[in-house]
Design a protein around this motif. Structure first.
Motif, PDB file in Angstrom:
ATOM      1  N   VAL A  16      39.329  37.306  28.308  1.00 42.52           N
ATOM      2  CA  VAL A  16      38.746  38.633  28.537  1.00 42.52           C
ATOM      3  C   VAL A  16      37.581  38.596  29.516  1.00 42.52           C
ATOM      4  O   VAL A  16      36.961  39.629  29.784  1.00 42.52           O
ATOM      5  N   ARG A  17      37.269  37.448  30.090  1.00 39.12           N
ATOM      6  CA  ARG A  17      36.145  37.372  31.014  1.00 39.12           C
ATOM      7  C   ARG A  17      36.475  38.051  32.346  1.00 39.12           C
ATOM      8  O   ARG A  17      37.621  38.377  32.622  1.00 39.12           O
ATOM      9  N   PHE A  18      35.460  38.223  33.170  1.00 41.10           N
ATOM     10  CA  PHE A  18      35.623  38.948  34.432  1.00 41.10           C
ATOM     11  C   PHE A  18      36.684  38.319  35.315  1.00 41.10           C
ATOM     12  O   PHE A  18      37.345  38.998  36.101  1.00 41.10           O
ATOM     13  N   GLU A  44      32.447  44.389  26.901  1.00 37.89           N
ATOM     14  CA  GLU A  44      32.755  44.868  28.249  1.00 37.89           C
ATOM     15  C   GLU A  44      34.149  45.496  28.314  1.00 37.89           C
ATOM     16  O   GLU A  44      34.350  46.540  28.937  1.00 37.89           O
ATOM     17  N   VAL A  45      35.105  44.866  27.651  1.00 32.76           N
ATOM     18  CA  VAL A  45      36.436  45.457  27.585  1.00 32.76           C
ATOM     19  C   VAL A  45      36.422  46.713  26.724  1.00 32.76           C
ATOM     20  O   VAL A  45      37.082  47.714  27.031  1.00 32.76           O
ATOM     21  N   ALA A  46      35.622  46.689  25.659  1.00 34.81           N
ATOM     22  CA  ALA A  46      35.553  47.824  24.738  1.00 34.81           C
ATOM     23  C   ALA A  46      35.029  49.092  25.407  1.00 34.81           C
ATOM     24  O   ALA A  46      35.402  50.202  25.014  1.00 34.81           O
ATOM     25  N   VAL A  47      34.182  48.926  26.441  1.00 36.04           N
ATOM     26  CA  VAL A  47      33.650  50.117  27.116  1.00 36.04           C
ATOM     27  C   VAL A  47      34.489  50.492  28.331  1.00 36.04           C
ATOM     28  O   VAL A  47      34.089  51.354  29.122  1.00 36.04           O
ATOM     29  N   SER A  50      37.880  46.503  33.193  1.00 37.16           N
ATOM     30  CA  SER A  50      39.213  45.902  33.324  1.00 37.16           C
ATOM     31  C   SER A  50      39.151  44.378  33.264  1.00 37.16           C
ATOM     32  O   SER A  50      38.087  43.771  33.296  1.00 37.16           O
ATOM     33  N   ILE A  51      40.329  43.778  33.152  1.00 37.37           N
ATOM     34  CA  ILE A  51      40.484  42.324  33.248  1.00 37.37           C
ATOM     35  C   ILE A  51      41.529  42.055  34.337  1.00 37.37           C
ATOM     36  O   ILE A  51      42.682  42.457  34.183  1.00 37.37           O
ATOM     37  N   PRO A  52      41.165  41.374  35.433  1.00 37.75           N
ATOM     38  CA  PRO A  52      39.811  40.938  35.810  1.00 37.75           C
ATOM     39  C   PRO A  52      38.963  42.124  36.258  1.00 37.75           C
ATOM     40  O   PRO A  52      39.458  43.252  36.342  1.00 37.75           O
ATOM     41  N   ARG A  53      37.687  41.840  36.565  1.00 43.52           N
ATOM     42  CA  ARG A  53      36.776  42.916  36.948  1.00 43.52           C
ATOM     43  C   ARG A  53      35.641  42.342  37.792  1.00 43.52           C
ATOM     44  O   ARG A  53      35.387  41.125  37.760  1.00 43.52           O
ATOM     45  N   PRO A  54      34.955  43.176  38.529  1.00 40.93           N
ATOM     46  CA  PRO A  54      33.774  42.707  39.267  1.00 40.93           C
ATOM     47  C   PRO A  54      32.713  42.221  38.286  1.00 40.93           C
ATOM     48  O   PRO A  54      32.611  42.713  37.163  1.00 40.93           O
TER      49      PRO A  54
END
Length: 314
Positions: A16-18, A44-47, A50-54
């Motif tokens: 689930v990391r960036f 971060e995913v809960a709000v 996305s995965i991946p994300r900046p």
């Protein structure tokens, strides 16, 4: 009532990391997992990220700290705080501890980097926005970072607090009585003494002076005092002094040679020559040999599963 521990989802091995990766923690997932149930969270995913994300970071803008992309856009600080408050107030009462991801702008417990608005410098003064809500609303909840769990003293202390807090939560599932509080204190007497002798005396006095019509306040004061006393690892001096108190139970039971053996083991531990389990194992041997009933029920000897081998390194 099983022991439930909250954990940053990336530490549980979830990708689930960036960068779509994880930071699976070996101790948590390969050793402790046999004894507890994990409840994973990725704020971060809960709000909605996305995965991946900046990547995001904490950025100080005047008196406000944003949690945004390096250019300052996409601030999710308020959303992370709201989610953290929701978990802290609606779900954390079911947990006996929480392991968070170090240095994360959402989950870090301490030393999170806070950048200036220009992005030209930072200071390690921040707390993850999600974790800050956990600590604010659940001051009794044991919380630790994955990196700090590599320290054998911090690891042992965290697991100790988890098990003590879980025992308290189990106690509070039953009708409250002064007898139950006194029995609980009796069981954790030497564990408390090893960490902070003054707290042992103060909490004993608190229960000794308690009246039947103020039990809820007494219980609240007691558990706050207990968890505060256990918040730091016990020193060698504190452990050695506690072992000497325990030794007093055998003054009429042991031979001169056996007394000398126990004294030498305690002194070797005090000097840092052997780990805690050496004198502790010797004391336990005599507890079993002479069936010392009061000591047999002491949590000090087995505050958590022996399979975790936590006292081998302290």
């Amino acid at each position: 009532m099983s022991i439930k521990i909250g954990i940053s989802a990336c530490l549980a091995g979830q990708k689930v990391r960036f960068d779509s990766g994880h930071k699976r923690n070996q101790f948590c997932m390969d050793e402790l997992a046999a004894h507890v149930e994990y409840v994973p969270y990725c704020p971060e995913v809960a709000v909605g990220l996305s995965i991946p994300r900046p990547t995001i970071r904490q950025i100080r803008v005047g008196d406000i700290i944003k949690v945004a992309r390096p250019d300052g856009s996409g601030d999710v600080g308020p959303a992370l705080a709201a989610y953290g408050e929701k978990v802290a107030t609606e779900q954390a009462h079911q947990l006996s501890g929480f392991v968070v991801c170090a240095k994360s702008p959402s989950c870090g417990m301490e030393r999170v980097k806070v950048y200036n608005e220009a992005g030209t410098g930072n200071s390690s003064e921040g707390v993850g926005v999600f974790t800050a809500q956990l600590m604010k609303h659940n001051p009794l909840l044991p919380i630790e970072e994955n990196g700090r769990l590599n320290d054998p003293y911090l690891r042992e202390n965290f697991i100790l607090r988890v098990y003590v807090y879980h025992a308290w939560q189990t106690l509070r599932q039953q009708p409250l009585s002064l007898h139950a509080l006194t029995q609980f204190h009796s069981k954790y007497k030497y564990l408390l003494m090893s960490h902070r002798y003054q707290a042992y005396r103060e909490l004993g006095k608190l229960l000794g002076e308690a009246k039947g019509d103020d039990l809820e306040q007494v219980a609240s004061d007691y558990i706050h005092g207990l968890m505060q006393a256990l918040s730091k690892p016990a020193s060698r001096k504190g452990q050695a002094n506690t072992l000497m108190h325990l030794q007093g139970y055998f003054k009429k039971l042991l031979s001169r040679e056996e007394k000398q053996e126990m004294s030498e083991a305690i002194e070797q531990y005090r000097k840092g020559l052997v780990p805690l389990y050496v004198p502790l194992t010797l004391v336990q041997h005599h507890v079993r040999k002479f069936s010392v009933a009061y000591l047999q029920q002491q949590a000090y000897f087995a505050p958590y599963p022996a399979e975790l081998r936590l006292r081998f390194g302290i």
